[in-house]
Scaffold this active site. Structure first.
Site, mmCIF file in Angstrom:
data_model
loop_
_atom_site.group_PDB
_atom_site.id
_atom_site.type_symbol
_atom_site.label_atom_id
_atom_site.label_comp_id
_atom_site.label_asym_id
_atom_site.label_seq_id
_atom_site.Cartn_x
_atom_site.Cartn_y
_atom_site.Cartn_z
ATOM 1 N N ALA A 67 0.854 -1.183 0.000
ATOM 2 C CA ALA A 67 0.000 0.000 0.000
ATOM 3 C C ALA A 67 0.893 1.236 0.000
ATOM 4 O O ALA A 67 2.101 1.150 0.221
ATOM 5 C CB ALA A 67 -0.931 0.001 1.210
ATOM 6 N N LYS A 68 0.307 2.389 -0.252
ATOM 7 C CA LYS A 68 1.057 3.646 -0.197
ATOM 8 C C LYS A 68 0.070 4.792 -0.121
ATOM 9 O O LYS A 68 -1.083 4.674 -0.543
ATOM 10 C CB LYS A 68 1.932 3.806 -1.446
ATOM 11 C CG LYS A 68 3.132 4.719 -1.239
ATOM 12 C CD LYS A 68 4.229 4.016 -0.457
ATOM 13 C CE LYS A 68 5.474 4.882 -0.337
ATOM 14 N NZ LYS A 68 6.589 4.159 0.298
ATOM 15 N N GLY A 69 0.524 5.919 0.433
ATOM 16 C CA GLY A 69 -0.332 7.084 0.540
ATOM 17 C C GLY A 69 0.432 8.358 0.261
ATOM 18 O O GLY A 69 1.663 8.372 0.250
#
Length: 432
Positions: free
Chosen positions: A121-123
């Protein structure tokens, strides 16, 4: 209005037809190269090319002057077949959805490469954090956390620091999530302050992983670190720690570049002095014990080891033709474009890819997450020993795959990781 759409924004997004040269385009090229080595699992290959979930949020905050500002935020969960999502949050003016998609995908591969029970995941938030006061930055962080709170959690998706975010920002995220959920949830983020459930060794973990994989790669190609010359692009948490550890091992760090400029010192920099200066002054540019030169000259420096530890896409085809190193250690995510990869291979330059080279950070994040759940914490020596063991073991396994198929370390890393990801996908099946 269409002419105002930024590449990577929602309106221009395409999973299978990305913006040419974008990070997502680079990732898809890397996946295509590994398909011939996946056997029957290749039938699931399209899974790797489509993020499971992409959330775009509006982040409105009140500025100190009373006005209202809006920022665009993202959280992408690329693949959750092997476990909860794991990946950092970056605050940067050039953040786009395509970039965050690519970073989340690289996290999927990275976690599988070192066999951690995580997906990727990444933000990110498109913002220049240097233009915000500390209170404005806290409001931005808390609002962003509230907006993505519907998909993050200790068992679903665990953020961590990345570009322009740190332990304090993780503390704000943890506190916001905990308040909204009605109970303290230390495991919702990693990279926290030590007294809030953070792990010893986490701050230096990514740079340490770069050093460990670099040390092992140097040993395999017969490069003596005692006489090695090192060039480092990016002098933040990753680049500075890696440079410090190589210097302690006897290497000379002869070139350093950060956002303020490029310095060369043929005798090798005094790393403790340079690191202290960069922290106090916000960059290396005015350090007196080095020769200032044009940023492009960095890629011409004669060095045995090159460490790109800045942003993605820095090692272009043109720069790859000028690299004088024997070994490239990818401290950053996606620093080498596919054409540059091919050029370096043709020139006999060994590249240790990002998805194994900089996996030390997520490995110690995993240690932190485990310690939070057990409420039992290890010493820094124990952390470092466990990290070294995992990194060396993972690299050895990847090297065997590379030798077996006579392929690059990057393709071998993807082969090992994607096999694990797609095997999990196949064994879990499709529902409904």
């Amino acid at each position: 209005m269409s002419e105002n759409i930024k590449p990577g924004s929602v309106s221009s997004l395409s999973y299978v037809n990305p913006v040419p040269g974008s990070p997502w385009d680079t990732y898809l090229s890397q996946v295509d190269r590994v398909m011939p080595y996946l056997g029957s699992l290749a039938r699931w290959g399209e899974t790797l090319k489509r993020p499971k979930r992409a959330l775009v949020v509006d982040v409105p905050i009140e500025l100190d002057d009373g006005s209202i500002a809006h920022f665009e935020g993202y959280r992408v969960q690329h693949n959750l077949s092997r476990g909860p999502g794991k990946g950092g949050v970056r605050f940067h003016p050039d953040v786009t959805l395509e970039e965050v998609m690519a970073l989340s995908a690289w996290m999927t591969v990275k976690c599988a490469a070192v066999n951690l029970p995580y997906g990727g995941a990444k933000g990110g938030v498109r913002v220049e954090p240097k233009q915000l006061s500390k209170k404005e930055l806290e409001r931005l962080t808390r609002r962003y956390t509230s907006e993505i709170g519907i998909i993050i959690g200790p068992h679903s998706d665990i953020p961590a620091p990345d570009v322009n975010t740190n332990a304090e920002i993780m503390a704000w995220m943890m506190d916001t999530y905990s308040i909204n959920s009605g109970a303290t949830a230390t495991g919702v983020v990693t990279g926290k302050p030590i007294h809030l459930g953070g792990s010893l060794g986490r701050v230096k973990a990514t740079g340490r992983g770069v050093f460990v994989t670099g040390r092992e790669a140097a040993r395999r190609i017969g490069l003596d670190l005692q006489s090695a010359r090192v060039a480092v692009q990016g002098f933040g948490n990753v680049g500075s720690v890696a440079a410090e550890l190589f210097a302690e091992a006897g290497a000379r760090v002869v070139a350093v570049q950060d956002h303020t400029g490029t310095l060369i010192n043929e005798q090798g920099f005094d790393m403790p002095r340079l690191i202290a200066f960069a922290k106090s002054e916000g960059g290396i540019a005015n350090f007196k014990e080095g020769q200032r030169c044009d940023n492009e000259e960095f890629w011409n420096v004669k060095a045995d080891i090159l460490i790109p530890a800045a942003l993605e896409g820095q090692l272009t085809a043109a720069r790859a033709n000028r690299v004088n190193a024997k070994l490239v250690l990818e401290g950053a995510n996606g620093p080498t474009v596919p054409q540059a990869d091919d050029i370096l291979a043709e020139r006999g330059v060994l590249v240790v890819p990002d998805v194994i080279c900089n996996a030390g950070g997520v490995t110690v994040s995993y240690f932190e997450w485990v310690q939070d759940f057990s409420s039992f914490f290890w010493t820094e020596d124990e952390i470092n020993q466990r990290l070294d063991r995992i990194m060396v073991g993972a690299l050895n396994h990847i090297w065997e795959k590379a030798d077996q198929h006579r392929i690059s370390l990057r393709t071998a890393t993807y082969a090992v990781a994607c096999e694990r990801i797609l095997m999990a996908r196949e064994e879990r099946g499709l529902y409904p």
